[in-house]
Design an enzyme around this catalytic site. Sequence first.
Site, PDB file in Angstrom:
ATOM      1  N   SER A  18      49.418 127.685  83.519  1.00  0.00           N
ATOM      2  CA  SER A  18      49.220 127.654  82.066  1.00  0.00           C
ATOM      3  C   SER A  18      49.010 126.232  81.532  1.00  0.00           C
ATOM      4  CB  SER A  18      50.436 128.275  81.362  1.00  0.00           C
ATOM      5  OG  SER A  18      50.283 128.128  79.958  1.00  0.00           O
ATOM      6  N   LEU A  19      48.019 126.094  80.652  1.00  0.00           N
ATOM      7  CA  LEU A  19      47.757 124.796  80.020  1.00  0.00           C
ATOM      8  C   LEU A  19      48.541 124.646  78.717  1.00  0.00           C
ATOM      9  CD1 LEU A  19      43.864 124.612  80.467  1.00  0.00           C
ATOM     10  CD2 LEU A  19      45.584 123.298  81.713  1.00  0.00           C
ATOM     11  N   LYS A  69      52.750 141.226  76.922  1.00  0.00           N
ATOM     12  CA  LYS A  69      52.446 141.183  75.486  1.00  0.00           C
ATOM     13  C   LYS A  69      52.888 142.454  74.749  1.00  0.00           C
ATOM     14  CE  LYS A  69      48.666 137.873  75.759  1.00  0.00           C
ATOM     15  NZ  LYS A  69      47.242 137.610  75.485  1.00  0.00           N
ATOM     16  N   ASN A  90      51.323 137.673  71.151  1.00  0.00           N
ATOM     17  CA  ASN A  90      51.221 136.534  72.078  1.00  0.00           C
ATOM     18  C   ASN A  90      52.078 135.368  71.600  1.00  0.00           C
ATOM     19  OD1 ASN A  90      49.738 135.508  69.944  1.00  0.00           O
ATOM     20  ND2 ASN A  90      48.125 134.654  71.230  1.00  0.00           N
ATOM     21  N   GLY A 130      36.180 144.978  78.802  1.00  0.00           N
ATOM     22  CA  GLY A 130      37.624 145.019  79.061  1.00  0.00           C
ATOM     23  C   GLY A 130      38.358 145.688  77.922  1.00  0.00           C
ATOM     24  N   ALA A 131      39.531 146.226  78.225  1.00  0.00           N
ATOM     25  CA  ALA A 131      40.333 146.908  77.198  1.00  0.00           C
ATOM     26  C   ALA A 131      41.821 146.621  77.407  1.00  0.00           C
ATOM     27  CB  ALA A 131      40.066 148.416  77.242  1.00  0.00           C
ATOM     28  N   GLY A 133      45.117 143.561  77.403  1.00  0.00           N
ATOM     29  CA  GLY A 133      45.801 142.834  76.334  1.00  0.00           C
ATOM     30  C   GLY A 133      44.892 141.898  75.555  1.00  0.00           C
ATOM     31  N   ALA A 134      44.025 141.183  76.237  1.00  0.00           N
ATOM     32  CA  ALA A 134      43.151 140.232  75.544  1.00  0.00           C
ATOM     33  C   ALA A 134      42.185 140.972  74.621  1.00  0.00           C
ATOM     34  CB  ALA A 134      42.382 139.400  76.559  1.00  0.00           C
TER      35      ALA A 134
HETATM   36  N1  LIG Z   1      41.326 132.140  76.426  1.00  0.00           N
HETATM   37  C1  LIG Z   1      42.433 132.702  76.002  1.00  0.00           C
HETATM   38  O1  LIG Z   1      43.086 132.207  75.084  1.00  0.00           O
HETATM   39  C2  LIG Z   1      42.885 133.996  76.621  1.00  0.00           C
HETATM   40  C3  LIG Z   1      43.829 134.781  75.942  1.00  0.00           C
HETATM   41  C4  LIG Z   1      44.241 135.991  76.529  1.00  0.00           C
HETATM   42  C5  LIG Z   1      43.719 136.367  77.764  1.00  0.00           C
HETATM   43  N2  LIG Z   1      42.815 135.588  78.396  1.00  0.00           N
HETATM   44  C6  LIG Z   1      42.250 136.011  79.703  1.00  0.00           C
HETATM   45  O2  LIG Z   1      41.673 137.297  79.549  1.00  0.00           O
HETATM   46  C7  LIG Z   1      41.774 138.028  80.763  1.00  0.00           C
HETATM   47  C8  LIG Z   1      42.277 139.437  80.502  1.00  0.00           C
HETATM   48  O3  LIG Z   1      43.641 139.360  80.127  1.00  0.00           O
HETATM   49  P1  LIG Z   1      44.465 140.662  79.720  1.00  0.00           P
HETATM   50  O4  LIG Z   1      45.727 140.196  79.138  1.00  0.00           O
HETATM   51  O5  LIG Z   1      43.583 141.574  78.924  1.00  0.00           O
HETATM   52  O6  LIG Z   1      44.734 141.347  81.139  1.00  0.00           O
HETATM   53  P2  LIG Z   1      45.150 142.887  81.368  1.00  0.00           P
HETATM   54  O7  LIG Z   1      45.874 143.415  80.198  1.00  0.00           O
HETATM   55  O8  LIG Z   1      45.768 142.915  82.711  1.00  0.00           O
HETATM   56  O9  LIG Z   1      43.737 143.672  81.420  1.00  0.00           O
HETATM   57  C9  LIG Z   1      42.849 143.420  82.469  1.00  0.00           C
HETATM   58  C10 LIG Z   1      41.476 143.965  82.112  1.00  0.00           C
HETATM   59  O10 LIG Z   1      40.552 143.574  83.133  1.00  0.00           O
HETATM   60  C11 LIG Z   1      39.961 144.762  83.703  1.00  0.00           C
HETATM   61  N3  LIG Z   1      39.712 144.493  85.136  1.00  0.00           N
HETATM   62  C12 LIG Z   1      40.550 143.892  86.016  1.00  0.00           C
HETATM   63  N4  LIG Z   1      39.950 143.785  87.232  1.00  0.00           N
HETATM   64  C13 LIG Z   1      38.717 144.342  87.096  1.00  0.00           C
HETATM   65  C14 LIG Z   1      37.621 144.525  87.986  1.00  0.00           C
HETATM   66  N5  LIG Z   1      37.678 144.135  89.249  1.00  0.00           N
HETATM   67  N6  LIG Z   1      36.504 145.102  87.510  1.00  0.00           N
HETATM   68  C15 LIG Z   1      36.435 145.502  86.206  1.00  0.00           C
HETATM   69  N7  LIG Z   1      37.443 145.364  85.325  1.00  0.00           N
HETATM   70  C16 LIG Z   1      38.566 144.781  85.763  1.00  0.00           C
HETATM   71  C17 LIG Z   1      40.958 145.865  83.452  1.00  0.00           C
HETATM   72  O11 LIG Z   1      40.306 147.110  83.522  1.00  0.00           O
HETATM   73  P3  LIG Z   1      41.176 148.473  83.735  1.00  0.00           P
HETATM   74  O12 LIG Z   1      41.756 148.817  82.388  1.00  0.00           O
HETATM   75  O13 LIG Z   1      40.171 149.457  84.207  1.00  0.00           O
HETATM   76  O14 LIG Z   1      42.243 148.162  84.758  1.00  0.00           O
HETATM   77  C18 LIG Z   1      41.413 145.491  82.022  1.00  0.00           C
HETATM   78  O15 LIG Z   1      40.437 145.847  81.067  1.00  0.00           O
HETATM   79  C19 LIG Z   1      42.752 137.272  81.668  1.00  0.00           C
HETATM   80  O16 LIG Z   1      42.041 136.791  82.771  1.00  0.00           O
HETATM   81  C20 LIG Z   1      43.316 136.181  80.777  1.00  0.00           C
HETATM   82  O17 LIG Z   1      43.513 134.973  81.482  1.00  0.00           O
HETATM   83  C21 LIG Z   1      42.386 134.412  77.847  1.00  0.00           C
END
Ligand SMILES: NC(=O)c1ccc[n+]([C@@H]2O[C@H](COP(=O)([O-])OP(=O)(O)OC[C@H]3O[C@@H](n4cnc5c(N)ncnc54)[C@H](OP(=O)(O)O)[C@@H]3O)[C@@H](O)[C@H]2O)c1
Length: 278
Positions: A18-19, A69, A90, A130-131, A133-134
Amino acid sequence: MSPKVPHYAVLGRPVAHSLSPQIHAEFGKQCGIAVIYLRLDTSELGFADTLARFAKAGGVGANITAPHKAEAAQLCQSLGYRAQQAGIVNTLIWRNGAWHGANTDGSGLLRDIRERHDLNLESRRVLLLGAGGAAQGVAPALLEAGISQMVIANRSLERARQLAERLDAADAALACTLTELPDMGSFDLIIQATSAGHHGEQLTLPHSILQKDSLCIDLNYGRAALPFTAWARSQHCRRVADGLGMLVEQAADAFAFWHGIRPDTAPVYNKLRISARL
Ligand SMILES: NC(=O)c1ccc[n+]([C@@H]2O[C@H](COP(=O)([O-])OP(=O)(O)OC[C@H]3O[C@@H](n4cnc5c(N)ncnc54)[C@H](OP(=O)(O)O)[C@@H]3O)[C@@H](O)[C@H]2O)c1
């Protein structure tokens, strides 16, 4: 850590990458506020116990990252507007003996899109990949920004449907699988909000989702953003970005929530680009 010193932390599993500690230290320096900010990995104690121990030791504010989250929202006595909409938090603040939750992911992304990438969201068609947490965090804010339609494409259709239903926006929010994307038309803005890139995986995406001037943003940064950003560039997309801008903007909103002052994000964003080699 002395129990009398108010301090802050990011909680998650993992958090070593984490940054946030670096970002909040920079904000603190800029605003003349001494910030003590820790990384707390929840692997050993679990989320609730790690958070309870943190509060007992003087923790007054926390950023929550995957996979906690939704659980964090459950532990809050009250939720701000965006956190209520998203159903996840968050950012936590400790007030009057209880946690209160906010979600700054949506506001952070909007500010990044509008101010750093100069895109007016009014009447735009948006693809949200995607669906999780983000996606849940940013979707309500995008809809309220006046976009014309959001298509939520997810590996699991059920999760995309749940998010679309929660948004309760009729045809303005549609759910589909990734394999249905060739039938979904093209988009002004494409947001890659999956964690596939963390495993080095590349989503299979059709060229037809792109328009001449589409903005493609991956919410990930560093290596995890490479598969999608490389795909977008290979399709001759000229406006491609990673999630560093959103990261810094959502952190600034959290900082304002805790300290009552919003720092200038540009110098911190620029410094991270160089120091973290992003
Ligand atoms: N820049 C920022 O400030 C910020 C803030 C929040 C998050 N993020 C980043 O956003 C990303 C998602 O975070 P999250 O919290 O949403 O994670 P999460 O709740 O674990 O959700 C993961 C998502 O990715 C999909 N997925 C995972 N592997 C996959 C694959 N091989 N092929 C297709 N879909 C796949 C999942 O699909 P299924 O539902 O089908 O499993 C789900 O939609 C993370 O990598 C995180 O680092 C960045």
